[in-house]
Scaffold this active site. Structure first.
Site, PDB file in Angstrom:
ATOM      1  N   LYS A  13      19.949  37.513  33.664  1.00 11.72           N
ATOM      2  CA  LYS A  13      19.147  38.429  32.856  1.00 11.72           C
ATOM      3  C   LYS A  13      18.674  37.766  31.552  1.00 11.72           C
ATOM      4  CE  LYS A  13      21.726  41.860  31.953  1.00 11.72           C
ATOM      5  NZ  LYS A  13      21.916  41.992  30.520  1.00 11.72           N
ATOM      6  N   ARG A  88      22.912  51.216  29.657  1.00 10.27           N
ATOM      7  CA  ARG A  88      23.964  50.819  30.592  1.00 10.27           C
ATOM      8  C   ARG A  88      24.669  52.035  31.174  1.00 10.27           C
ATOM      9  NH1 ARG A  88      24.821  45.489  28.123  1.00 10.27           N
ATOM     10  NH2 ARG A  88      26.253  44.198  29.293  1.00 10.27           N
ATOM     11  N   ARG A 127      29.531  29.360  32.938  1.00 15.43           N
ATOM     12  CA  ARG A 127      28.555  29.627  31.878  1.00 15.43           C
ATOM     13  C   ARG A 127      29.046  29.192  30.498  1.00 15.43           C
ATOM     14  NH1 ARG A 127      25.575  35.352  31.409  1.00 15.43           N
ATOM     15  NH2 ARG A 127      27.581  36.214  30.784  1.00 15.43           N
ATOM     16  N   ARG A 158      32.014  32.252  26.470  1.00 16.51           N
ATOM     17  CA  ARG A 158      32.147  33.474  25.672  1.00 16.51           C
ATOM     18  C   ARG A 158      33.477  34.126  26.007  1.00 16.51           C
ATOM     19  NH1 ARG A 158      26.807  36.937  26.659  1.00 16.51           N
ATOM     20  NH2 ARG A 158      28.310  38.445  27.411  1.00 16.51           N
ATOM     21  N   ARG A 169      34.119  43.750  33.463  1.00 15.42           N
ATOM     22  CA  ARG A 169      32.680  43.989  33.276  1.00 15.42           C
ATOM     23  C   ARG A 169      31.998  44.360  34.589  1.00 15.42           C
ATOM     24  NH1 ARG A 169      30.900  38.659  30.698  1.00 15.42           N
ATOM     25  NH2 ARG A 169      28.811  39.525  30.595  1.00 15.42           N
TER      26      ARG A 169
HETATM   27  P1  AMP Z   1      25.827  41.541  27.073  1.00 14.58           P
HETATM   28  O1  AMP Z   1      25.523  40.391  26.181  1.00 14.58           O
HETATM   29  O2  AMP Z   1      24.621  42.397  27.374  1.00 14.58           O
HETATM   30  O3  AMP Z   1      26.568  41.135  28.323  1.00 14.58           O
HETATM   31  O4  AMP Z   1      26.825  42.509  26.257  1.00 14.58           O
HETATM   32  C1  AMP Z   1      28.085  42.056  25.824  1.00 14.58           C
HETATM   33  C2  AMP Z   1      28.996  43.240  25.571  1.00 14.58           C
HETATM   34  O5  AMP Z   1      28.441  44.091  24.565  1.00 14.58           O
HETATM   35  C3  AMP Z   1      29.220  44.168  26.770  1.00 14.58           C
HETATM   36  O6  AMP Z   1      30.240  43.689  27.649  1.00 14.58           O
HETATM   37  C4  AMP Z   1      29.614  45.456  26.068  1.00 14.58           C
HETATM   38  O7  AMP Z   1      30.952  45.399  25.578  1.00 14.58           O
HETATM   39  C5  AMP Z   1      28.704  45.458  24.853  1.00 14.58           C
HETATM   40  N1  AMP Z   1      27.409  46.113  25.152  1.00 14.58           N
HETATM   41  C6  AMP Z   1      26.170  45.545  25.183  1.00 14.58           C
HETATM   42  N2  AMP Z   1      25.226  46.454  25.469  1.00 14.58           N
HETATM   43  C7  AMP Z   1      25.875  47.642  25.633  1.00 14.58           C
HETATM   44  C8  AMP Z   1      25.453  48.945  25.979  1.00 14.58           C
HETATM   45  N3  AMP Z   1      24.158  49.241  26.223  1.00 14.58           N
HETATM   46  N4  AMP Z   1      26.403  49.916  26.059  1.00 14.58           N
HETATM   47  C9  AMP Z   1      27.699  49.657  25.811  1.00 14.58           C
HETATM   48  N5  AMP Z   1      28.176  48.433  25.513  1.00 14.58           N
HETATM   49  C10 AMP Z   1      27.270  47.422  25.419  1.00 14.58           C
END
Ligand code: AMP
Length: 219
Positions: A13, A88, A127, A158, A169
């Site tokens: 993504k 989400r 990654r 990360r 996740r």
């Molecule tokens: P990402 O970089 O999009 O994978 O987001 C990293 C982390 O941020 C996720 O595993 C969640 O803990 C939090 N997060 C990001 N976007 C959201 C969202 N829309 N709703 C809830 N938690 C989020």
């Protein structure tokens, strides 16, 4: 063009989003990046979000909804935006719908990148992300030269890419986010794209789908 890009963790993504943003001049709104910036800055919101993020859980809806609402009010979104990592959950999608209604806008498309679980696990295991500029590498397929990013940063795994957090996740994705695929399909907004092949192949498929959508809409 106002878009959402969604897909399970490790679907590619982030890589696809960078290409889409550059090709179509959209404001890229990544809730993951907004939350990581809040954590780094040590704000109250960042402190609240950090524990959820490190363990791979979703941050509460009201926290992320507030962040997106503020971000959508910034002037660079006027020419079009791409939401990445938001919504989400169904309540987040409903909140987005009413936020956009309030400013007289509507989503044009929801790009959904689809990838098998085994591919996701293999990709995430390798990654590496540069903490300085956010560039994404893969320890096997695309390693940083001499372990160093082009910007001079040292790419690293990360915290939420550790195997236990990845499992959490994926479970969260299937339970809370995957229902959005059917929700957006029902609204005629979904553009499903298979996320396998090189980043250029995946982007090619997305661009093709987006351009047909824009033609249908007469844009
Ligand atoms: P990402 O970089 O999009 O994978 O987001 C990293 C982390 O941020 C996720 O595993 C969640 O803990 C939090 N997060 C990001 N976007 C959201 C969202 N829309 N709703 C809830 N938690 C989020």
């Amino acid at each position: 063009m106002d878009l959402v890009i969604m897909g399970p963790p490790g679907a590619g993504k982030g890589t696809a989003a960078t290409r889409i943003k550059e090709a179509y001049g959209l404001a890229h709104i990544s809730t993951g990046d907004l939350l990581r910036a809040a954590v780094k800055a040590g704000t109250q919101l960042g402190l609240e979000a950090q524990g959820y993020m490190n363990s791979g859980k979703l941050v509460p809806d009201e926290v992320v909804i507030g962040l997106v609402k503020t971000r959508l009010g910034e002037p660079d979104t006027a020419a079009g935006f791409m939401l990445d990592g938001f919504p989400r959950t169904i309540p987040q999608a409903e909140a987005l719908e009413s936020m956009l209604e309030g400013i007289g806008r509507k989503l044009d498309a929801v790009v959904s990148i689809e990838v098998e679980d085994e591919v996701i696990i293999r990709r995430i295991a390798g990654r590496l992300i540069c903490p300085s500029c956010g560039a994404i590498y893969n320890a096997e397929m695309n390693p940083p030269k001499d372990g160093t990013c082009e910007c001079g940063g040292i790419p690293a795994r990360r915290k939420d890419d550790e195997p236990e957090a990845v499992k959490t996740r994926l479970v969260a994705y299937k339970a809370q986010t995957e229902p959005l695929v059917a929700w957006y399909r029902g609204k005629g907004l979904l553009l499903p794209v298979i996320g396998e092949g090189s980043p250029a192949d995946v982007f090619g498929k997305i661009a093709h789908a987006l351009e047909s959508r824009m033609r249908e809409r007469g844009c």
